[in-house]
Design an enzyme around this catalytic site. Structure first.
Site, PDB file in Angstrom:
ATOM      1  CG  HIS A 161      16.743 -48.332  34.765  1.00 10.55           C
ATOM      2  ND1 HIS A 161      16.354 -49.573  35.350  1.00 10.55           N
ATOM      3  CD2 HIS A 161      15.511 -47.935  34.752  1.00 10.55           C
ATOM      4  CE1 HIS A 161      15.244 -49.734  35.879  1.00 10.55           C
ATOM      5  NE2 HIS A 161      14.565 -48.656  35.378  1.00 10.55           N
ATOM      6  CG  ASP A 370      27.243 -50.679  33.385  1.00 14.80           C
ATOM      7  OD1 ASP A 370      25.889 -50.327  33.443  1.00 14.80           O
ATOM      8  OD2 ASP A 370      27.557 -51.528  33.313  1.00 14.80           O
TER       9      ASP A 370
HETATM   10  O1  F6P Z   1      19.295 -50.174  31.305  1.00 15.53           O
HETATM   11  C1  F6P Z   1      19.629 -49.374  30.416  1.00 15.53           C
HETATM   12  C2  F6P Z   1      19.001 -49.845  28.931  1.00 15.53           C
HETATM   13  O2  F6P Z   1      19.186 -48.671  28.036  1.00 15.53           O
HETATM   14  C3  F6P Z   1      17.347 -49.748  29.097  1.00 15.53           C
HETATM   15  O3  F6P Z   1      16.594 -48.654  29.258  1.00 15.53           O
HETATM   16  C4  F6P Z   1      17.258 -50.926  27.944  1.00 15.53           C
HETATM   17  O4  F6P Z   1      15.893 -51.413  27.877  1.00 15.53           O
HETATM   18  C5  F6P Z   1      18.270 -51.636  28.007  1.00 15.53           C
HETATM   19  O5  F6P Z   1      19.273 -51.036  28.570  1.00 15.53           O
HETATM   20  C6  F6P Z   1      18.611 -52.280  26.713  1.00 15.53           C
HETATM   21  O6  F6P Z   1      18.850 -51.249  25.546  1.00 15.53           O
HETATM   22  P1  F6P Z   1      17.952 -51.210  24.601  1.00 15.53           P
HETATM   23  O7  F6P Z   1      16.457 -51.245  25.085  1.00 15.53           O
HETATM   24  O8  F6P Z   1      18.268 -49.918  23.714  1.00 15.53           O
HETATM   25  O9  F6P Z   1      17.980 -52.320  23.834  1.00 15.53           O
END
Ligand code: F6P
Length: 475
Positions: A161, A370
């Site tokens: 992602h 991003d």
């Molecule tokens: O989209 C990138 C990402 O790191 C996802 O894998 C993740 O769930 C989201 O952003 C939010 O980050 P986190 O899970 O570290 O809170």
């Protein structure tokens, strides 16, 4: 129970939290990944394996909003080594063009390996014979290979992602070969943009020594792995329907009134992350006021910062910096009842987000790097009257599709100021021309099209053990 589709992601779509009355409850997890996979899960009969937030919680699988969720237990050491450490202290900054300095620690790597192994074992246990397993994101890049070793019958997809960096950056990693080999356990490796897929193919050729041709990697065991771009999207129709609802219209008006009915509202909504360029955009806006191009009686900037990774030091530092900046800007430039910036450190449900998108005239999305940025797409989906302006960083994946936005380089403060002002002053006709084109793109490439695209490519992979994948149903 065994499943035909198993989704594996670091996080579940809901987070275990302590409610104000001291009892435990669930809150929607932050981030684009959750918003993208949720509709896929609703269209398939599968289960979702992930971390429910918190530490040392042994929770049984449960149903949430029509989805079967399988919580993985994480210890405090797992969180420190795997999540805060290797995932967010090493990979996150490295994959985002070194916006912050990555740290390399061998104990973080060991923890990352152990947690990946546990996720692989859980997926192996849940998948029925010849099932499809779809693994997500940078926290789990070793799972495809680990899972293939346990269950060679499975059809395995992996989707990243976030950006995948060029070889010049990736090869700093002491464990670069293991990560590439981890990903090669999948049949199909999906990225946000074609450049990322090319970076991966080039690295596999150079660092692992496999033969490649275009988007294919030929492994010595006869397997072929495909690496390609599948730009992620949103539930465009769902957001539009929300934005047009009377409740959201009323809430949008309420927010505008509470802001003192300014002529124009600028809006930023981001996880509080150093890649998002929040500091630079607020500075650009404040300079426009200082220079006399904007007046606080006419314009206000609403910045929502969703709490994120609060135990990681760089995120704490960022929070303090933004707090100080907002205080200084409002102290210097605001008037009674008219702050220049209305700043909220909180997360909101979809309905409130739709109301914010609906009431904002100029959406400002300025990350330094991003993978995609779904907020930009959600804003466009909510502008059902073909109005509103989007100021978007060239370095967000979304800029590849949303060409009619005011595209900016977030490192160039003067360039951002010029774009913010242009968007502020744009004639209605110009806004409509741009928004119409962007809305067309978003409607054609929604999240269901994204998931179907990935799943159908995955089912095309020639693998003698696997049966075809059922396409997602449109809900
Ligand atoms: O989209 C990138 C990402 O790191 C996802 O894998 C993740 O769930 C989201 O952003 C939010 O980050 P986190 O899970 O570290 O809170």
């Amino acid at each position: 129970m065994a499943w035909d589709l198993v989704v594996v992601a670091n996080r579940l779509p809901v987070d275990r939290v302590q409610l104000p009355d001291g009892t435990a409850g669930w809150r929607r997890s932050p981030g684009g990944l959750v918003s993208a996979i949720e509709p896929v899960m609703r269209a398939h009969d599968g289960c979702w394996v992930g971390w429910p937030g918190g530490t040392d919680q042994d929770l049984e699988p449960f149903e949430d909003d029509g989805m079967t969720l399988v919580p993985m237990t994480m210890t405090r050491d797992d969180i420190e080594g795997h999540y805060e450490g290797f995932s967010n202290g090493t990979l996150w900054p490295l994959y985002h063009d070194l916006v912050a300095k990555p740290e390399f620690h061998r104990e973080w790597w060991d923890s990352y390996t152990q947690v990946n192994q546990r996720f692989a074992e859980k997926a192996a246990e849940l998948a029925e014979e010849n099932a499809t397993v779809w693994i997500h994101d940078y926290q789990l890049q070793l799972v495809p290979r680990m899972l293939r070793e346990l269950r060679p019958d499975l059809r395995i997809g992996f989707y990243l992602h976030i950006p995948f960096p060029p070889a010049e950056l990736f090869q700093q990693l002491p464990w670069r070969r293991q990560l590439l080999e981890g990903l090669l356990g999948a049949d199909l490796v999906g990225f946000q943009l074609p450049g990322a897929a090319q970076n991966f193919i080039r690295l596999v050729r150079q660092r692992v020594g496999h033969k490649t041709h275009r988007d294919l990697v030929y492994l010595p065991d006869g397997r072929t792995v495909r690496a390609a771009a599948f730009p992620i999207s949103i539930d465009a129709a769902g957001f539009e329907a929300l934005a047009t609802s009377p409740a959201v219209a009323e809430r949008a008006q309420e927010i505008r009134d509470a802001l003192g009915s300014p002529r124009k509202v600028f809006l930023g909504i981001d996880r509080l992350d150093y890649t998002k360029g929040i500091y630079a955009r607020l500075r650009a806006f404040s300079e426009l006021i200082k220079d006399g191009h904007l007046d606080v009686e006419d314009a206000v900037f609403v910045q929502i910062a969703v709490p994120s990774r609060e135990q990681v030091e760089q995120y704490r530092i960022l929070r303090d910096e933004i707090d100080r900046l907002v205080g200084r800007i409002n102290g210097d430039l605001g008037r009674i009842g008219r702050p220049a910036i209305s700043y909220l450190h909180s997360s909101y449900p979809r309905e409130e987000m739709a109301a914010l998108y609906r009431m904002a005239d100029i959406m400002v999305v300025t990350p330094y790097r991003d993978g995609m940025n779904l907020v930009a797409k959600e804003y466009v989906a909510c502008r059902f009257e073909d109005d509103g302006a989007l100021v978007l960083s060239e370095f967000a994946g979304a800029a590849d599709e949303l060409r009619q936005a005011w595209l900016v380089n977030p490192y160039d403060i003067n360039g951002m100021k010029a774009a913010l002002l242009e968007a502020y002053q744009a004639e209605d006709k110009e806004l409509t021309r741009r928004m119409k084109a962007m809305r067309k793109t978003i409607k054609q490439h929604d999240v269901v099209a994204w998931a179907q695209g990935f799943m159908s490519e995955l089912s095309d992979v020639r693998n003698p053990h696997s049966k075809p994948v059922r396409p997602a149903r449109r809900s």
